[in-house]
Design a protein around this motif. Structure first.
Motif, mmCIF file in Angstrom:
data_model
loop_
_atom_site.group_PDB
_atom_site.id
_atom_site.type_symbol
_atom_site.label_atom_id
_atom_site.label_comp_id
_atom_site.label_asym_id
_atom_site.label_seq_id
_atom_site.Cartn_x
_atom_site.Cartn_y
_atom_site.Cartn_z
ATOM 1 N N MET A 120 -26.846 5.231 -9.603
ATOM 2 C CA MET A 120 -26.226 3.948 -9.965
ATOM 3 C C MET A 120 -27.156 3.177 -10.897
ATOM 4 N N ALA A 121 -28.454 3.195 -10.615
ATOM 5 C CA ALA A 121 -29.426 2.521 -11.481
ATOM 6 C C ALA A 121 -29.408 3.147 -12.876
ATOM 7 N N GLU A 122 -29.328 4.493 -12.920
ATOM 8 C CA GLU A 122 -29.278 5.206 -14.198
ATOM 9 C C GLU A 122 -28.048 4.833 -15.029
ATOM 10 N N THR A 123 -26.923 4.670 -14.370
ATOM 11 C CA THR A 123 -25.678 4.373 -15.087
ATOM 12 C C THR A 123 -25.549 2.905 -15.456
ATOM 13 N N GLY A 124 -26.383 2.055 -14.856
ATOM 14 C CA GLY A 124 -26.304 0.627 -15.142
ATOM 15 C C GLY A 124 -25.230 -0.101 -14.355
ATOM 16 N N ILE A 125 -24.693 0.545 -13.330
ATOM 17 C CA ILE A 125 -23.672 -0.083 -12.488
ATOM 18 C C ILE A 125 -24.383 -0.811 -11.342
ATOM 19 N N PRO A 126 -24.177 -2.126 -11.219
ATOM 20 C CA PRO A 126 -24.855 -2.864 -10.146
ATOM 21 C C PRO A 126 -24.319 -2.483 -8.765
ATOM 22 N N ILE A 127 -25.237 -2.366 -7.824
ATOM 23 C CA ILE A 127 -24.881 -2.096 -6.429
ATOM 24 C C ILE A 127 -24.789 -3.446 -5.725
ATOM 25 N N VAL A 128 -23.611 -3.751 -5.160
ATOM 26 C CA VAL A 128 -23.429 -5.034 -4.493
ATOM 27 C C VAL A 128 -23.627 -4.951 -2.982
ATOM 28 N N HIS A 129 -23.642 -3.717 -2.443
ATOM 29 C CA HIS A 129 -23.820 -3.577 -0.996
ATOM 30 C C HIS A 129 -24.315 -2.168 -0.693
ATOM 31 N N VAL A 130 -25.362 -2.071 0.127
ATOM 32 C CA VAL A 130 -25.875 -0.791 0.605
ATOM 33 C C VAL A 130 -26.005 -0.890 2.118
ATOM 34 N N GLU A 131 -25.425 0.072 2.813
ATOM 35 C CA GLU A 131 -25.556 0.125 4.271
ATOM 36 C C GLU A 131 -25.718 1.587 4.659
ATOM 37 N N VAL A 132 -26.989 2.013 4.763
ATOM 38 C CA VAL A 132 -27.298 3.422 4.975
ATOM 39 C C VAL A 132 -28.386 3.586 6.031
ATOM 40 N N GLY A 133 -28.516 4.823 6.534
ATOM 41 C CA GLY A 133 -29.604 5.171 7.436
ATOM 42 C C GLY A 133 -29.279 4.932 8.890
ATOM 43 N N GLY A 134 -30.310 4.959 9.694
ATOM 44 C CA GLY A 134 -30.153 4.807 11.131
ATOM 45 C C GLY A 134 -29.565 6.069 11.745
ATOM 46 N N GLU A 135 -29.153 5.970 12.986
ATOM 47 C CA GLU A 135 -28.583 7.111 13.706
ATOM 48 C C GLU A 135 -27.142 6.806 14.093
#
Length: 175
Positions: A120-135
């Motif tokens: 996403m950073a490479e394409t220049g598209i802004p990320i408005v929400h990330v919810e990842v990880g945990g179990e």
């Protein structure tokens, strides 16, 4: 407004929605990449199994994160000049199979999430929400008619808080 059309985005799939469509992916270690082009009322969702294809592939699909991002952009006809109008949401990437000791190759969910954020950073598209990880698992839903998304947590894994890695939640504009 008519009834919504629920589109389940299964593992390895990339789907596009608009109008009354509701895009939905249920994710464990897989990562979901949602693209929202609100100005055009066009939305995309990819359900990615692995971070990177061993060989370059030009087929439309989402088995790999590196395949999913170009697939979404092609299906949405998002040329470089318009990418600033698109927003991304990334969810999933959980550790669904806790390893003791930790896996030598690293956690696939973490690798999926990192690759999605890097592309996403490479394409220049802004990320408005990330919810990842945990179990935990998650369900990413995009409601095209309402121009909104939602990430829902699915289940929890038993374990002491001291040893359970927390989920990363970067809260942006969840509208």
């Amino acid at each position: 407004m008519g009834p919504s059309h629920d589109i389940q985005v299964l593992m390895g799939e990339v789907r596009i929605g608009r109008g009354d469509d509701v895009l939905r992916a249920t994710l464990g270690s897989c990562v979901g990449i949602g693209l929202m082009w609100r100005a055009r009322g066009l939305y995309g969702l990819a359900h990615c199994l692995l971070p990177e294809a061993p060989n370059p592939t030009f087929a439309i699909g989402a088995k790999y994160v590196t395949q999913a991002v170009p697939s979404l952009l092609a299906l949405m006809r998002a040329d470089g000049a318009r990418r600033g109008e698109i927003e991304a949401v990334i969810a999933g990437g959980g550790n669904m199979m806790p390893h003791q000791p930790p896996a030598r190759h690293g956690l696939i969910g973490v690798a999926n999430a990192r690759m999605a954020q890097a592309l996403m950073a490479e394409t220049g598209i802004p990320i408005v929400h990330v919810e990842v990880g945990g179990e935990i698992g998650r369900q990413l839903t995009i409601h095209c008619a309402h121009h909104t998304f939602h990430v829902r947590t699915i289940g929890t894994n038993e374990g002491s808080p001291a040893t359970t890695p927390p989920a990363l939640r970067l809260v942006g504009r969840e509208s």
